[in-house]
Design an enzyme around this catalytic site. Structure first.
Site, PDB file in Angstrom:
ATOM      1  N   GLY A  68     -21.670  -2.830 -29.901  1.00  0.00           N
ATOM      2  CA  GLY A  68     -22.071  -1.958 -28.815  1.00  0.00           C
ATOM      3  C   GLY A  68     -21.084  -1.843 -27.681  1.00  0.00           C
ATOM      4  O   GLY A  68     -21.343  -1.123 -26.712  1.00  0.00           O
ATOM      5  N   ILE A  92      -9.990 -13.874 -21.805  1.00  0.00           N
ATOM      6  CA  ILE A  92     -10.670 -13.326 -22.979  1.00  0.00           C
ATOM      7  C   ILE A  92      -9.621 -12.873 -23.985  1.00  0.00           C
ATOM      8  O   ILE A  92      -8.783 -12.012 -23.687  1.00  0.00           O
ATOM      9  CB  ILE A  92     -11.547 -12.117 -22.596  1.00  0.00           C
ATOM     10  CG1 ILE A  92     -12.419 -12.435 -21.386  1.00  0.00           C
ATOM     11  CG2 ILE A  92     -12.385 -11.676 -23.787  1.00  0.00           C
ATOM     12  CD1 ILE A  92     -13.307 -13.618 -21.560  1.00  0.00           C
ATOM     13  N   GLY A 137     -16.078  -4.115 -14.834  1.00  0.00           N
ATOM     14  CA  GLY A 137     -16.829  -2.922 -15.189  1.00  0.00           C
ATOM     15  C   GLY A 137     -16.924  -2.673 -16.674  1.00  0.00           C
ATOM     16  O   GLY A 137     -17.661  -1.791 -17.121  1.00  0.00           O
ATOM     17  N   ARG A 174      -6.002   2.660 -40.421  1.00  0.00           N
ATOM     18  CA  ARG A 174      -5.179   3.183 -39.331  1.00  0.00           C
ATOM     19  C   ARG A 174      -4.024   2.232 -39.049  1.00  0.00           C
ATOM     20  O   ARG A 174      -4.055   1.059 -39.461  1.00  0.00           O
ATOM     21  CB  ARG A 174      -6.055   3.351 -38.082  1.00  0.00           C
ATOM     22  CG  ARG A 174      -7.183   4.355 -38.269  1.00  0.00           C
ATOM     23  CD  ARG A 174      -8.101   4.396 -37.074  1.00  0.00           C
ATOM     24  NE  ARG A 174      -8.804   3.131 -36.882  1.00  0.00           N
ATOM     25  CZ  ARG A 174      -9.701   2.909 -35.916  1.00  0.00           C
ATOM     26  NH1 ARG A 174      -9.999   3.871 -35.068  1.00  0.00           N
ATOM     27  NH2 ARG A 174     -10.288   1.736 -35.802  1.00  0.00           N
ATOM     28  N   LYS A 200      -8.028 -10.672 -33.314  1.00  0.00           N
ATOM     29  CA  LYS A 200      -6.862  -9.906 -33.768  1.00  0.00           C
ATOM     30  C   LYS A 200      -5.554 -10.567 -33.349  1.00  0.00           C
ATOM     31  O   LYS A 200      -4.465 -10.136 -33.763  1.00  0.00           O
ATOM     32  CB  LYS A 200      -6.952  -8.479 -33.243  1.00  0.00           C
ATOM     33  CG  LYS A 200      -8.103  -7.695 -33.864  1.00  0.00           C
ATOM     34  CD  LYS A 200      -8.236  -6.317 -33.259  1.00  0.00           C
ATOM     35  CE  LYS A 200      -9.336  -5.534 -33.983  1.00  0.00           C
ATOM     36  NZ  LYS A 200     -10.668  -6.162 -33.887  1.00  0.00           N
ATOM     37  N   LYS A 252      -2.187  -9.783 -27.184  1.00  0.00           N
ATOM     38  CA  LYS A 252      -3.224 -10.774 -26.845  1.00  0.00           C
ATOM     39  C   LYS A 252      -2.758 -12.174 -27.224  1.00  0.00           C
ATOM     40  O   LYS A 252      -3.005 -13.150 -26.508  1.00  0.00           O
ATOM     41  CB  LYS A 252      -4.540 -10.427 -27.555  1.00  0.00           C
ATOM     42  CG  LYS A 252      -5.205  -9.157 -27.078  1.00  0.00           C
ATOM     43  CD  LYS A 252      -5.562  -9.178 -25.611  1.00  0.00           C
ATOM     44  CE  LYS A 252      -6.867  -9.918 -25.355  1.00  0.00           C
ATOM     45  NZ  LYS A 252      -7.272  -9.836 -23.934  1.00  0.00           N
ATOM     46  N   GLU A 294     -13.483   2.887 -10.563  1.00  0.00           N
ATOM     47  CA  GLU A 294     -14.424   2.797  -9.443  1.00  0.00           C
ATOM     48  C   GLU A 294     -15.868   3.048  -9.874  1.00  0.00           C
ATOM     49  O   GLU A 294     -16.795   2.421  -9.357  1.00  0.00           O
ATOM     50  CB  GLU A 294     -14.031   3.783  -8.342  1.00  0.00           C
ATOM     51  CG  GLU A 294     -14.001   5.234  -8.779  1.00  0.00           C
ATOM     52  CD  GLU A 294     -13.618   6.173  -7.648  1.00  0.00           C
ATOM     53  OE1 GLU A 294     -13.778   7.394  -7.820  1.00  0.00           O
ATOM     54  OE2 GLU A 294     -13.156   5.680  -6.608  1.00  0.00           O
TER      55      GLU A 294
END
Length: 608
Positions: free
Chosen positions: A445, A401, A284, A534, A405, A417, A310
């Protein structure tokens, strides 16, 4: 004006033209109007009736004269000829004589008056009426076939406010020429000067064959002006009828930052996907959903969409079922947490996938700094659960994936990761499943990325917040990143990390400035505010370290790097004890471990 009103008007005008043509033809031939009334009655009746009859037959009254051309003129010739021929027959039967000279002149006047009336309306409409609706003086970039087509449509359209006032083209042979009455002024380098000179408010880029690099060059000239810049729709949309040539779209950041499309080895991908069962975790999300869209184009037997949200899973399921309605693909939605090891085993056992694309992860850097335990649960334990289940149930290929970083990580997200990459490599050494990872940079995006944030800030009137003036990042589009993931699965031998050569990094402040200009504002109007870096952020991201890529070249753009032993016991220790650690301690352990074990892993780089 309704069709009936328009038809009545044409009948009245044409009737007057026919009577006038008969009158003037007699005057021109005889030099007098002294003729038997019966002659006028016969001629007028024959020509009027036949003209209207043939006009209906050939649909002359249904023609849109604002688009009239040679075809309509030929039609007028046919109708006038048929009408005069009918009148000649009437003359022969009722008057016992055919007045050839008068009928010939009448034919000529009919063609002249009827054709002239139609084309005079078109000229009046083009030169005066259509100009009344114009409010935006428009400069067209590109004087080729596409630019000419755009100009023609704008001149004809009553729906557009754009008035073409000039062309720009780098072809010096076209300079100082007029195309449809519109001058070609100069090359791209003269855009700023010409916009000021012509008081241009809109710029339309009409060169469909432009590469992204060339488009960027043109746009950098356009943003020096205050004119709004738009671009011609994609050729596919024009050909399929989705958009017309005068439905321009705004230039997007993706047009400027995205690189040329990744070329896929479709045959190899088809071998791995077509008629196979494919499972995508995080289906999703921005990347996961795009992976699903691209996989579906290769016609798998089943596509399993796994995620914990969901609403997002339901949304991508409905989209795919609609887009691939005619296919035999079975789309299956599964709501599950990758942190649930038993559920992952159950899913793999139920669907027996051939390929798994693991896109589920926590990837927001500042949030993971504040919640390092959640990064461990999702990025490390979740990956381990899915990988174990895939290996246990004989999945052929597992593609994880990852992120740029993960290179020399300074953040919890990057560290987890990187450690997930190690887990995947370790699984590859002890499993028949081919385990690989795909590493790429920032995705334009995607959820949580800088582009949507900047857009919201601009919509609110600013300022746009940038952490540091020197911060740079690599960027790619969501489709590009997704294609790379799919291609990695096809190229995999097991144990690799695939890294896309993403070209030159982009300064975030330049990205912000471009986005402000694309939104129709000036930087001064919106403003840019620097907030400071940050926690966990670096000023620049790396794709590979200098000592990672070996000299062995297996493909013109693929390199295989060095290999070394993986230290998995330390990872297992962190997984077993992380809940008992303080956040700061856990953060330090993760980053230290990720950096210690990074340097010598096996790496494959794809340069596209």
């Amino acid at each position: 004006m309704t069709y009936k009103q328009r038809l009545s008007l044409f009948i009245i005008i044409d009737s007057a033209i026919v009577l006038a043509a008969i009158f003037f033809s007699h005057l021109l031939v005889r030099g007098t109007i002294d003729t038997s009334p019966f002659f006028y009655l016969v001629s007028a009746t024959a020509i009027l009736l036949s003209h209207h009859l043939f006009s209906f037959k050939f649909k002359l009254y249904k023609k849109a004269w604002e688009y009239a051309s040679i075809g309509e003129l030929i039609l007028i010739f046919k109708i006038a000829s048929a009408s005069i021929l009918t009148a000649a027959i009437f003359h022969g039967v009722l008057l016992n004589e055919v007045f050839i000279r008068r009928l010939s002149v009448t034919w000529l006047l009919l063609v002249l008056f009827i054709g002239g009336s139609r084309f005079c309306w078109r000229i009046y409409r083009d030169l005066y009426l259509s100009r009344l609706s114009y409010s935006d003086r428009t400069l067209i970039i590109g004087a080729g076939s596409a630019g000419t087509m755009v100009a023609r449509q704008l001149l004809k359209s009553n729906e557009s406010d754009l008035q073409p006032v000039g062309f720009i083209d780098d072809d010096v042979k076209k300079h100082h020429l007029d195309i449809m009455g519109i001058p070609v002024f100069g090359g791209v380098g003269e855009i700023e000067e010409i916009v000021k000179q012509l008081k241009v408010t809109n710029i339309v880029i009409a060169i469909p064959s432009l590469s992204r690099k060339e488009l960027n060059v043109i746009f950098q000239e356009c943003i020096k002006t205050d004119a709004k810049t738009q671009i011609l729709p994609m050729l596919e949309d024009l050909m399929t009828g989705k958009l017309s040539v005068n439905q321009f779209r705004d230039v997007q950041v993706e047009d400027l930052l995205g690189r040329e499309p990744v070329v896929l080895n479709d045959d190899k991908i088809s071998e791995d996907i077509t008629n196979k069962v494919v499972l995508v975790t995080g289906a999703g999300g921005s990347i996961g959903s795009e992976i699903c869209r691209q996989i579906a184009q290769f016609n798998p037997e089943k596509l399993v969409l796994l995620g914990h949200g969901e609403n997002s899973i339901y949304s991508i399921e409905m989209e795919l079922k609609e887009s691939f309605r005619g296919s035999k693909i079975e789309f299956i939605s599964v709501i599950a947490e990758i942190q649930d090891a038993k559920k992952m085993m159950s899913v793999m056992e139920t669907f027996q996938p051939d390929v798994v694309y693991h896109a589920a992860a926590h990837k927001h850097v500042p949030l993971m700094e504040r919640n390092p335990e959640e990064a461990v649960k999702n990025n490390m334990i979740g990956t381990l659960n899915v990988a174990n289940a895939a290996s246990w149930h004989g999945v052929k290929t597992f593609v994880m994936i990852s992120s740029d970083k993960a290179v020399n990580p300074t953040s919890v997200m990057g560290a987890t990761k990187r450690l997930a990459e190690m887990i995947v490599h370790h699984m590859d050494e002890s499993s028949n499943t081919k385990f690989v990872a795909v590493r790429f940079g920032n995705v334009l995006g995607s959820r949580g990325s800088v582009i949507p944030l900047f857009k919201k800030q601009i919509e609110k009137g600013g300022p746009v917040t940038v952490t540091h003036p020197d911060m740079v990042r690599y960027f790619m589009t969501i489709p590009e990143a997704s294609r790379l993931v799919i291609q990695a699965g096809a190229l995999a031998h097991g144990g690799e990390i695939f890294v896309l050569d993403m070209g030159e990094p982009v300064k975030i402040v330049d990205l912000a400035k471009n986005l402000i200009k694309l939104s129709g504002y000036s930087v001064e109007e919106i403003g840019i505010e620097y907030t400071g870096t940050r926690p966990g952020e670096k000023l620049y991201e790396e794709l590979l370290k200098d000592d990672e890529v070996g000299e062995h070249q297996v493909h013109p753009k693929i390199y295989v790097g060095k290999t070394s032993e993986l230290y998995i016991s330390e990872i297992e220790e962190i997984i077993g004890t992380f809940l008992s650690m303080e956040k700061e301690e856990l953060r330090d352990r993760l980053i230290a471990l990720a950096n210690n074990k990074f340097a010598n892993s096996q790496v494959m780089s794809i340069s596209v």
